[in-house]
Design a protein around this motif. Structure first.
Motif, PDB file in Angstrom:
ATOM      1  N   GLY A 211       0.813  -1.197   0.000  1.00 21.44           N
ATOM      2  CA  GLY A 211       0.000   0.000   0.000  1.00 21.44           C
ATOM      3  C   GLY A 211       0.851   1.254   0.000  1.00 21.44           C
ATOM      4  N   ALA A 212       0.352   2.272  -0.640  1.00 19.96           N
ATOM      5  CA  ALA A 212       1.099   3.525  -0.735  1.00 19.96           C
ATOM      6  C   ALA A 212       1.155   4.208   0.632  1.00 19.96           C
ATOM      7  CB  ALA A 212       0.439   4.448  -1.750  1.00 19.96           C
ATOM      8  N   LEU A 213       2.345   4.721   0.964  1.00 23.72           N
ATOM      9  CA  LEU A 213       2.499   5.458   2.211  1.00 23.72           C
ATOM     10  C   LEU A 213       1.817   6.817   2.093  1.00 23.72           C
ATOM     11  CD1 LEU A 213       6.257   4.729   2.997  1.00 23.72           C
ATOM     12  CD2 LEU A 213       4.253   3.580   3.944  1.00 23.72           C
ATOM     13  N   LYS A 214       1.304   7.274   3.207  1.00 22.03           N
ATOM     14  CA  LYS A 214       0.655   8.587   3.199  1.00 22.03           C
ATOM     15  C   LYS A 214       0.872   9.274   4.537  1.00 22.03           C
ATOM     16  CE  LYS A 214      -3.887   6.904   4.711  1.00 22.03           C
ATOM     17  NZ  LYS A 214      -5.334   6.901   4.412  1.00 22.03           N
ATOM     18  N   LEU A 215       0.782  10.576   4.531  1.00 21.18           N
ATOM     19  CA  LEU A 215       0.937  11.376   5.733  1.00 21.18           C
ATOM     20  C   LEU A 215      -0.432  11.767   6.274  1.00 21.18           C
ATOM     21  CD1 LEU A 215       3.855  13.745   4.668  1.00 21.18           C
ATOM     22  CD2 LEU A 215       4.000  11.707   6.110  1.00 21.18           C
ATOM     23  N   TYR A 216      -0.571  11.703   7.596  1.00 24.85           N
ATOM     24  CA  TYR A 216      -1.808  12.138   8.238  1.00 24.85           C
ATOM     25  C   TYR A 216      -1.705  13.637   8.533  1.00 24.85           C
ATOM     26  CZ  TYR A 216      -3.901   7.546   8.933  1.00 24.85           C
ATOM     27  OH  TYR A 216      -4.492   6.338   8.741  1.00 24.85           O
ATOM     28  N   ASN A 217      -2.678  14.358   8.085  1.00 26.04           N
ATOM     29  CA  ASN A 217      -2.734  15.790   8.367  1.00 26.04           C
ATOM     30  C   ASN A 217      -3.587  16.020   9.615  1.00 26.04           C
ATOM     31  OD1 ASN A 217      -1.222  16.500   6.073  1.00 26.04           O
ATOM     32  ND2 ASN A 217      -3.055  16.384   4.785  1.00 26.04           N
ATOM     33  N   VAL A 218      -2.976  16.615  10.629  1.00 25.62           N
ATOM     34  CA  VAL A 218      -3.675  16.928  11.880  1.00 25.62           C
ATOM     35  C   VAL A 218      -3.733  18.444  12.006  1.00 25.62           C
ATOM     36  CG1 VAL A 218      -3.749  16.557  14.358  1.00 25.62           C
ATOM     37  CG2 VAL A 218      -2.748  14.799  12.861  1.00 25.62           C
ATOM     38  N   ASP A 219      -4.923  18.976  12.202  1.00 24.89           N
ATOM     39  CA  ASP A 219      -5.113  20.430  12.176  1.00 24.89           C
ATOM     40  C   ASP A 219      -5.229  21.066  13.546  1.00 24.89           C
ATOM     41  OD1 ASP A 219      -5.142  20.312   9.394  1.00 24.89           O
ATOM     42  OD2 ASP A 219      -7.301  19.913   9.357  1.00 24.89           O
ATOM     43  N   ALA A 220      -5.464  20.279  14.583  1.00 24.00           N
ATOM     44  CA  ALA A 220      -5.697  20.877  15.904  1.00 24.00           C
ATOM     45  C   ALA A 220      -5.261  19.900  16.992  1.00 24.00           C
ATOM     46  CB  ALA A 220      -7.184  21.220  16.074  1.00 24.00           C
ATOM     47  N   PRO A 221      -4.966  20.412  18.214  1.00 28.43           N
ATOM     48  CA  PRO A 221      -4.611  19.526  19.321  1.00 28.43           C
ATOM     49  C   PRO A 221      -5.742  18.552  19.643  1.00 28.43           C
ATOM     50  CG  PRO A 221      -4.002  21.791  19.819  1.00 28.43           C
ATOM     51  CD  PRO A 221      -4.827  21.841  18.585  1.00 28.43           C
ATOM     52  N   TRP A 222      -5.356  17.307  19.958  1.00 26.34           N
ATOM     53  CA  TRP A 222      -6.268  16.243  20.375  1.00 26.34           C
ATOM     54  C   TRP A 222      -7.310  15.896  19.308  1.00 26.34           C
ATOM     55  CZ3 TRP A 222      -4.732  13.511  24.419  1.00 26.34           C
ATOM     56  CH2 TRP A 222      -3.850  14.125  25.303  1.00 26.34           C
ATOM     57  N   GLU A 223      -6.967  16.208  18.074  1.00 26.55           N
ATOM     58  CA  GLU A 223      -7.837  15.775  16.985  1.00 26.55           C
ATOM     59  C   GLU A 223      -7.610  14.292  16.678  1.00 26.55           C
ATOM     60  OE1 GLU A 223      -7.475  16.615  12.394  1.00 26.55           O
ATOM     61  OE2 GLU A 223      -8.468  18.338  13.370  1.00 26.55           O
ATOM     62  N   ARG A 224      -6.329  13.865  16.763  1.00 30.06           N
ATOM     63  CA  ARG A 224      -5.966  12.451  16.565  1.00 30.06           C
ATOM     64  C   ARG A 224      -4.969  12.067  17.642  1.00 30.06           C
ATOM     65  NH1 ARG A 224      -2.277   9.073  13.312  1.00 30.06           N
ATOM     66  NH2 ARG A 224      -3.467   7.268  12.552  1.00 30.06           N
ATOM     67  N   ILE A 225      -5.272  10.986  18.356  1.00 28.18           N
ATOM     68  CA  ILE A 225      -4.416  10.553  19.456  1.00 28.18           C
ATOM     69  C   ILE A 225      -3.994   9.111  19.220  1.00 28.18           C
ATOM     70  CG2 ILE A 225      -5.514  12.129  21.081  1.00 28.18           C
ATOM     71  CD1 ILE A 225      -6.953   9.693  22.281  1.00 28.18           C
ATOM     72  N   ALA A 226      -2.888   8.734  19.869  1.00 27.99           N
ATOM     73  CA  ALA A 226      -2.399   7.357  19.830  1.00 27.99           C
ATOM     74  C   ALA A 226      -2.387   6.822  21.245  1.00 27.99           C
ATOM     75  CB  ALA A 226      -1.000   7.309  19.228  1.00 27.99           C
ATOM     76  N   ILE A 227      -2.650   5.506  21.381  1.00 29.32           N
ATOM     77  CA  ILE A 227      -2.737   4.884  22.697  1.00 29.32           C
ATOM     78  C   ILE A 227      -1.986   3.568  22.680  1.00 29.32           C
ATOM     79  CG2 ILE A 227      -4.945   3.798  22.109  1.00 29.32           C
ATOM     80  CD1 ILE A 227      -5.716   4.010  25.049  1.00 29.32           C
ATOM     81  N   ASP A 228      -1.330   3.278  23.796  1.00 24.92           N
ATOM     82  CA  ASP A 228      -0.576   2.031  23.917  1.00 24.92           C
ATOM     83  C   ASP A 228      -0.473   1.651  25.385  1.00 24.92           C
ATOM     84  OD1 ASP A 228       0.831  -0.172  23.037  1.00 24.92           O
ATOM     85  OD2 ASP A 228       2.767   0.827  23.187  1.00 24.92           O
ATOM     86  N   VAL A 229      -0.317   0.360  25.641  1.00 27.07           N
ATOM     87  CA  VAL A 229      -0.160  -0.155  27.000  1.00 27.07           C
ATOM     88  C   VAL A 229       1.148  -0.923  27.071  1.00 27.07           C
ATOM     89  CG1 VAL A 229      -1.089  -1.681  28.771  1.00 27.07           C
ATOM     90  CG2 VAL A 229      -2.643  -0.291  27.393  1.00 27.07           C
ATOM     91  N   ALA A 230       1.962  -0.676  28.083  1.00 30.98           N
ATOM     92  CA  ALA A 230       3.247  -1.341  28.282  1.00 30.98           C
ATOM     93  C   ALA A 230       3.247  -2.056  29.621  1.00 30.98           C
ATOM     94  CB  ALA A 230       4.392  -0.346  28.198  1.00 30.98           C
ATOM     95  N   GLY A 231       3.970  -3.143  29.721  1.00 37.03           N
ATOM     96  CA  GLY A 231       4.063  -3.927  30.950  1.00 37.03           C
ATOM     97  C   GLY A 231       3.979  -5.412  30.652  1.00 37.03           C
ATOM     98  N   PRO A 232       3.941  -6.242  31.698  1.00 39.39           N
ATOM     99  CA  PRO A 232       3.873  -5.882  33.121  1.00 39.39           C
ATOM    100  C   PRO A 232       5.225  -5.503  33.701  1.00 39.39           C
ATOM    101  CG  PRO A 232       3.854  -8.265  32.870  1.00 39.39           C
ATOM    102  CD  PRO A 232       3.843  -7.717  31.489  1.00 39.39           C
ATOM    103  N   PHE A 233       5.171  -4.669  34.742  1.00 37.69           N
ATOM    104  CA  PHE A 233       6.328  -4.242  35.491  1.00 37.69           C
ATOM    105  C   PHE A 233       6.166  -4.692  36.940  1.00 37.69           C
ATOM    106  CE2 PHE A 233       5.776  -1.129  32.032  1.00 37.69           C
ATOM    107  CZ  PHE A 233       7.004  -1.267  31.400  1.00 37.69           C
TER     108      PHE A 233
END
Length: 327
Positions: A211-233
């Motif tokens: 698939g062709a690579l593309k850039l995400y255009n974000v226009d404002a804060p908190w318009e697009r967020i990323a989430i991840d979970v790390a562990g266990p610790f």
């Protein structure tokens, strides 16, 4: 202890052999032709490459089985018409000694290649053939030298024909070498198999399209967020063993929350009460393919909040590189 065991074994053998009358004589290694023939190939009379030649009185144990060529391939006329084979064929039929380099230096590279293999060539029923010996030295084939005009017929028969079965390069080459030989045979087999339309239709393209690579255009804060979970610790006094990271794509602002587990209900609850209530509901949430993010609970949360959910490709951490770098 090992020496004592060996001495004991020798003593028992001496006791057993005392019943017989015999004389022990030393026999040199070169006299053991009956045993050596099974484990090594004796040097020829004019060997110039080996400093340890076996005795010339040793009888060679090599068994040569020469296969006869089929009548339908005994075509010396085609060899006569081949400009590369014709000089070699005429010299061999005349029982001439190996020509000098000055006699072949002006000829084609194919003729020179056959000239270099002069000792392996012979004439059988008027057809130029080549002796092929396997690595063990116990079998010798006769391979017909194939003229240029007949090479497609051989390739068609042993790869695309009824007896070919569209085998790969290695197996097709082995089948051809049982009966035929020509210069650059391996290259021609590889080229034939590569251009075979039937094989290409089954195997598909060697390079898969992506698939062709593309850039995400974000226009404002908190318009697009990323989430991840790390562990266990190591578990804290509060009973937390994981941490959840939420990052904004526009400002790169991170929010980190300690959580006791990575269940979908725990992640969704923390996301709603600690992120959505403070910064608002984003238009898009991006995460990996963890079961907690793909669960019905998390998907329903996104649906209720009218948030689009995207995910990374499998085993490709770069798809969520912003959070992974932060971790």
């Amino acid at each position: 202890m090992a020496i004592a065991v060996q001495k004991g074994q020798v003593a028992r053998w001496i006791e057993l052999l005392q019943e017989y009358d015999f004389v022990i004589e030393h026999r040199s290694g070169k006299s053991h032709g009956n045993a050596d023939a099974l484990s090594r190939r004796p040097c020829p009379e004019d060997c110039k490459h080996c400093t340890r030649q076996e005795g010339k009185e040793v009888v060679s144990a090599r068994i040569f089985r020469t296969d006869q060529l089929s009548n339908e391939w005994k075509d010396s006329h085609a060899q006569q018409e081949d400009s590369d084979i014709k000089p070699i064929l005429e010299w061999m039929k005349a029982s001439a000694p190996k020509p000098k380099w000055s006699d072949v230096s002006a000829m084609s590279s194919t003729t020179k290649s056959y000239w270099a293999q002069w000792d392996s060539l012979l004439i059988q029923d008027g057809v130029l053939c080549r002796k092929w010996e396997n690595g063990r030295g116990d079998r010798c084939h006769l391979q017909m030298v194939v003229p240029k005009a007949k090479e497609p017929d051989v390739l068609q028969l042993y790869h695309s024909g009824c007896s070919g079965g569209h085998l790969g390069v290695k197996r097709t080459l082995l089948k051809i070498q049982e009966r035929f030989y020509w210069v650059h045979c391996r290259d021609d087999v590889e080229d034939w198999c590569r251009k075979c339309t039937s094989c290409a239709a089954v195997k598909g393209p060697q390079i898969r399209s992506r698939g062709a690579l593309k850039l995400y255009n974000v226009d404002a804060p908190w318009e697009r967020i990323a989430i991840d979970v790390a562990g266990p610790f190591p578990e804290t006094e509060s009973g937390n063993k994981y941490f959840m990271v939420v990052m904004d794509y526009f400002t790169k602002w991170p929010e980190v929350f300690a959580i006791p587990n990575q269940e979908a209900s725990t992640v969704a609850d923390k996301l709603v009460h600690e992120v959505f209530c403070r910064f608002g509901v984003p238009l898009e949430i991006h995460s990996d393919q963890g079961r907690n993010f793909e669960s019905p609970i998390f998907q329903e949360t996104c649906r209720v909040m009218d948030t689009q959910k995207t995910r990374t490709t499998s085993y490709h951490l770069q798809s969520d590189g912003m959070v992974e770098r932060f971790n």
